[in-house]
Structures are given as C-alpha cells and as structure tokens.
Design a protein around this motif. Structure first.
Motif, PDB file in Angstrom:
ATOM      1  N   ARG A   1     -11.675   8.658  -9.171  1.00  0.00           N
ATOM      2  CA  ARG A   1     -10.549   8.152 -10.044  1.00  0.00           C
ATOM      3  C   ARG A   1     -10.750   8.237 -11.520  1.00  0.00           C
ATOM      4  NH1 ARG A   1      -6.816   8.529 -12.630  1.00  0.00           N
ATOM      5  NH2 ARG A   1      -4.422   8.244 -11.716  1.00  0.00           N
ATOM      6  N   ILE A   2     -11.873   7.016 -11.650  1.00  0.00           N
ATOM      7  CA  ILE A   2     -11.853   6.387 -13.405  1.00  0.00           C
ATOM      8  C   ILE A   2     -13.049   7.143 -14.010  1.00  0.00           C
ATOM      9  CG2 ILE A   2     -11.316   4.607 -12.777  1.00  0.00           C
ATOM     10  CD1 ILE A   2     -13.877   3.251 -12.449  1.00  0.00           C
TER      11      ILE A   2
ATOM     12  N   ALA B   1     -16.801  -1.238  -8.648  1.00  0.00           N
ATOM     13  CA  ALA B   1     -16.143  -0.047  -9.036  1.00  0.00           C
ATOM     14  C   ALA B   1     -16.721   1.913  -8.685  1.00  0.00           C
ATOM     15  CB  ALA B   1     -17.708   0.148 -10.315  1.00  0.00           C
ATOM     16  N   TYR B   2     -17.785   1.474  -8.246  1.00  0.00           N
ATOM     17  CA  TYR B   2     -18.965   2.789  -7.611  1.00  0.00           C
ATOM     18  C   TYR B   2     -17.504   3.879  -6.520  1.00  0.00           C
ATOM     19  CZ  TYR B   2     -21.402   5.874  -4.737  1.00  0.00           C
ATOM     20  OH  TYR B   2     -22.457   7.366  -3.981  1.00  0.00           O
TER      21      TYR B   2
ATOM     22  N   ASP C   1       2.439   6.112  -1.669  1.00  0.00           N
ATOM     23  CA  ASP C   1       1.605   5.168  -2.351  1.00  0.00           C
ATOM     24  C   ASP C   1       0.717   4.760  -1.874  1.00  0.00           C
ATOM     25  OD1 ASP C   1       3.452   4.451  -4.232  1.00  0.00           O
ATOM     26  OD2 ASP C   1       4.811   2.763  -3.200  1.00  0.00           O
ATOM     27  N   VAL C   2       0.790   3.963  -0.344  1.00  0.00           N
ATOM     28  CA  VAL C   2      -0.581   4.056   0.435  1.00  0.00           C
ATOM     29  C   VAL C   2      -1.366   5.193   0.050  1.00  0.00           C
ATOM     30  CG1 VAL C   2      -1.871   4.111   2.725  1.00  0.00           C
ATOM     31  CG2 VAL C   2       0.829   3.152   2.346  1.00  0.00           C
ATOM     32  N   ARG C   3      -0.937   6.630  -0.276  1.00  0.00           N
ATOM     33  CA  ARG C   3      -1.927   7.669  -0.556  1.00  0.00           C
ATOM     34  C   ARG C   3      -2.669   7.681  -1.545  1.00  0.00           C
ATOM     35  NH1 ARG C   3       1.855  10.732   2.536  1.00  0.00           N
ATOM     36  NH2 ARG C   3       3.144  12.062   0.324  1.00  0.00           N
ATOM     37  N   GLN C   4      -1.945   7.454  -2.673  1.00  0.00           N
ATOM     38  CA  GLN C   4      -2.497   7.003  -3.797  1.00  0.00           C
ATOM     39  C   GLN C   4      -3.769   5.664  -3.712  1.00  0.00           C
ATOM     40  OE1 GLN C   4       1.315   6.288  -5.740  1.00  0.00           O
ATOM     41  NE2 GLN C   4       1.554   8.109  -6.788  1.00  0.00           N
ATOM     42  N   VAL C   5      -3.191   5.048  -3.268  1.00  0.00           N
ATOM     43  CA  VAL C   5      -4.010   3.803  -3.347  1.00  0.00           C
ATOM     44  C   VAL C   5      -6.046   4.130  -2.273  1.00  0.00           C
ATOM     45  CG1 VAL C   5      -5.018   1.733  -2.145  1.00  0.00           C
ATOM     46  CG2 VAL C   5      -2.593   1.713  -3.065  1.00  0.00           C
ATOM     47  N   ARG C   6      -5.034   5.390  -1.595  1.00  0.00           N
ATOM     48  CA  ARG C   6      -6.500   5.942  -1.206  1.00  0.00           C
ATOM     49  C   ARG C   6      -7.608   6.342  -1.986  1.00  0.00           C
ATOM     50  NH1 ARG C   6      -3.808   7.113   5.196  1.00  0.00           N
ATOM     51  NH2 ARG C   6      -4.163   4.575   6.269  1.00  0.00           N
ATOM     52  N   SER C   7      -6.890   7.275  -2.739  1.00  0.00           N
ATOM     53  CA  SER C   7      -6.935   8.017  -3.875  1.00  0.00           C
ATOM     54  C   SER C   7      -7.151   7.037  -4.916  1.00  0.00           C
ATOM     55  CB  SER C   7      -6.040   8.412  -4.135  1.00  0.00           C
ATOM     56  OG  SER C   7      -4.719   8.036  -5.202  1.00  0.00           O
ATOM     57  N   TRP C   8      -7.541   6.657  -5.257  1.00  0.00           N
ATOM     58  CA  TRP C   8      -8.323   5.088  -6.259  1.00  0.00           C
ATOM     59  C   TRP C   8      -9.240   4.684  -5.126  1.00  0.00           C
ATOM     60  CZ3 TRP C   8      -7.791   3.219 -11.103  1.00  0.00           C
ATOM     61  CH2 TRP C   8      -7.353   3.521 -11.992  1.00  0.00           C
ATOM     62  N   PHE C   9      -9.657   4.777  -3.833  1.00  0.00           N
ATOM     63  CA  PHE C   9     -10.967   3.669  -3.447  1.00  0.00           C
ATOM     64  C   PHE C   9     -11.212   4.805  -2.027  1.00  0.00           C
ATOM     65  CE2 PHE C   9     -13.097   0.913  -0.633  1.00  0.00           C
ATOM     66  CZ  PHE C   9     -13.882  -0.100  -1.082  1.00  0.00           C
ATOM     67  N   ASP C  10     -12.893   5.103  -2.467  1.00  0.00           N
ATOM     68  CA  ASP C  10     -13.535   5.871  -1.197  1.00  0.00           C
ATOM     69  C   ASP C  10     -13.931   4.799  -0.628  1.00  0.00           C
ATOM     70  OD1 ASP C  10     -14.607   7.799   0.013  1.00  0.00           O
ATOM     71  OD2 ASP C  10     -15.848   7.871  -2.137  1.00  0.00           O
ATOM     72  N   GLY C  11     -13.093   4.523   0.616  1.00  0.00           N
ATOM     73  CA  GLY C  11     -13.061   3.725   1.781  1.00  0.00           C
ATOM     74  C   GLY C  11     -13.887   4.836   2.668  1.00  0.00           C
ATOM     75  N   ALA C  12     -13.931   6.018   2.535  1.00  0.00           N
ATOM     76  CA  ALA C  12     -15.247   6.400   3.653  1.00  0.00           C
ATOM     77  C   ALA C  12     -16.295   6.232   3.500  1.00  0.00           C
ATOM     78  CB  ALA C  12     -15.240   8.110   3.646  1.00  0.00           C
ATOM     79  N   ALA C  13     -16.833   6.658   1.935  1.00  0.00           N
ATOM     80  CA  ALA C  13     -18.246   5.850   1.571  1.00  0.00           C
ATOM     81  C   ALA C  13     -18.557   4.286   1.540  1.00  0.00           C
ATOM     82  CB  ALA C  13     -18.207   6.527  -0.294  1.00  0.00           C
TER      83      ALA C  13
END
Length: 343
Positions: free
Chosen positions: A192-193, A186-187, A3-15
């Motif tokens: 993902r979207i 959203a950027y 679940d954590v990996r899925q959340v991270r894949s939704w949001f580009d935390g590094a950017a």
C-alpha cells in the motif's frame, strides 16, 4: 464493510500470520535462552557475585523475592541478542549478495522477518516484567488500583519514570519499543505504501537498535561497571557498524541519484566509519563509560529535553525521506504509464 476491506488492504494479514507461524521455532529458542539467562542471573545473586548487588544492595540473597526483576533482565538480554541478530540479517539482506554467504537472499529475508517479530515480543516481555516488579514492590505504599496505575505510568508512559538513571534510560527504552512496532511491521503494509517508502521506514529501524543498546549500557545493572562484560557489549557493535558500512557502500537496491541523496549517503558513510573507529578506541582503551564500584558515577550529561528533541529530529528526517521516496515512486509510475501510452 468497506472500511474493513480498506484496513485489510493496508495490512497484509496473510503474510503476517504466515510469519507468525514460521516464528514459533525462533521464539521457542529465544524463550529457552531467556530461561537460561534467568537461571544464570539468579545463581549469581545466590553466589554473591552479581554486580547488581553493588548497585542495589537490598537484592543480596533476595533472588526469590525479586524474581520478577530477574525475569525482566533476562528478557532484556535475550531481546537485545535477538535485536542484534535481526539487524545483522537485515543488513546482509539489504546489501549486495556476498559469495561467502551460503544462505539464499529469500532465506535471509525470512529469518530477518521472524527474528524481528520475536524481538518485538521479547522487548514487550522485558517491559512487562519490570511493570510486574513495580506493582509487587509498591514503593509508594498505594492501594491495589493505585499501585497498578502508578506502575503502568512509570513503565509504559515515556518520560514519567521519576528517579535516577531511569529518567533517561527508561525513556529511551520505551522510545525503542514504541518505534519498533510501526517500523518493524511496515513490511506488511509495503504494497500500500510502496516499496521505496517501506525501505526508507525499515532502514530507519537501526535507530531503534541504537536506542536499545544505549538503554542497556545506561540501565543494565550487570554492565554498569567497567569490565569484560561491558567491553564485550561494545565489541559486539563492531559487526553491526561494519555491515552497515558495507550496506551504505554496496546496497542491494539502486539508491537515489539526487544531490541530497548523494550528500546523505556520504554523511552516513563518514558517520559509520567514525563509529567503527570509536568502537575500537573504546574497547582498546577500556574507557567505555562504565562506573567504579563504591564510587559515585558522573551525573548524566543527557537530559529528557535532548532526547525528545532528538526524537522530533528523527521523525522530521524520516518524514522528509518518506515524502521524497513517495514522489520518486510517483514519477517512476508516470514514466511507465507514458511509455505504455507511447507504444
């Protein structure tokens, strides 16, 4: 862990973290300007020249007592300034490159992202200081817990503020704040979207800016009355409207070619062109909706029901646009796969 990996894949935390680090200079400048505005506002109170005194006479000579209110106003003005800047940058970036612009598209986009983040922080700070002043004032004479809870409801829950122009002004201000967060961030979910969906969501953020200006014209005690300051507020919207029209006429990305897309663009172009005419007429005539000192203002002609209905309509329109963008992207991927299979 999945679940954590899925959340991270939704949001580009590094950017997101990279942009936060890049925004430090932008945010520092915004803070310095906010403090300068705060000093100017309090000086006008001490000098007795602030129009806020005409709106709220108890503030006369009370700059020290009501300093949190002035911090709220200062952050509100710097937040609106930064919103103006970031919307200008966004419209320039989403239009075809212009030869007169010396900045590269990458630089404009980077500045747009950092100023967007700063704007959200300034908007929240504006609301926070109003909350702090509500807690301090404690108009209802409540205990420690009650005064904090009452202030929280009045300031942060849309539709709760009970009196005066604030019934509408705070409602639309909160809608602007809460819409700015998902639409602005959203950027960082664009991978993902999908790019098409992200562009639809991001384009709709112009509504947040419109709500912010409306909130200011309704509730900014420094611009309640007719005069050069209020007229300047109207005139500053001309560059936004003009660049929006340029964006609609010459977008950076190829727009959809369907009948609904074409009709939507023509409706938008007509509406923005009419807005330019209205802005010029308002500034030229001086009939800008301001009030006259010592004269009771006209009653509000907008109700909370109208605002909520407008929000529902906005969400439905954006939702339909998102679905159409998602389907168009799916069709494009299918064409690409079919072409690859054919080879």
């Amino acid at each position: 862990m999945t679940d954590v990996r899925q959340v991270r894949s939704w949001f580009d935390g590094a950017a997101f973290r990279q942009d936060l680090r890049a925004a430090w200079l932008d945010a520092s400048i915004a803070l310095l300007i906010t403090l300068a505005i705060f000093a100017w506002l309090t000086w006008r109170i001490h000098a007795g020249t602030s129009p806020t005194i005409d709106v709220i006479p108890t503030f006369a000579g009370g700059a020290g007592t009501y300093w949190m209110y002035w911090m709220c106003q200062a952050f509100g003005w710097s937040g609106l300034l930064w919103a103006w800047i970031t919307v200008l940058l966004g419209l320039v970036r989403s239009s075809r490159p212009q030869p007169w612009l010396r900045l590269t598209p990458a630089t404009v986009e980077r500045l747009h992202r950092t100023t967007s983040l700063t704007t959200i922080v300034l908007m929240f700070a504006h609301a926070f200081w109003f909350f702090a002043e509500e807690v301090r004032g404690n108009a209802e004479g409540l205990g420690p817990v009650g005064r904090v809870w009452s202030a929280f409801l009045n300031v942060f829950v849309p539709g709760v503020y009970p009196s005066g122009t604030g019934v509408i002004a705070i409602l639309i201000g909160l809608l602007a704040l809460y819409l700015s967060i998902p639409l602005g961030l959203a950027y960082y979910a664009r991978r993902r979207i999908g790019a098409r969906t992200w562009r639809v969501l991001h384009a709709s953020i112009i509504v947040v800016y419109v709500l912010s200006v409306w909130h200011t014209l309704l509730y900014g005690t420094n611009v309640w009355f007719d005069g050069w300051f209020r007229t300047t507020m109207w005139l500053l919207q001309l560059p936004i409207a003009a660049l929006l029209l340029v964006r609609l006429l010459a977008p950076a990305y190829r727009p959809g070619r369907g009948t609904l897309d074409t009709a939507g663009r023509w409706v938008a172009r007509t509406a923005v062109a009419a807005t330019v005419v209205v802005l010029l007429a308002v500034a030229g005539s001086g009939r800008d909706g301001g009030r006259t000192p010592g004269v009771d203002g006209a009653p509000l002609n907008v109700t909370t029901g109208m605002v909520w209905t407008g929000l529902v309509a906005f969400v439905l329109v954006v939702g339909v646009a998102v679905v159409r963008a998602h389907r168009a992207a799916a069709r494009q991927r299918a064409v690409v796969r079919a072409s690859a299979d054919g080879r």
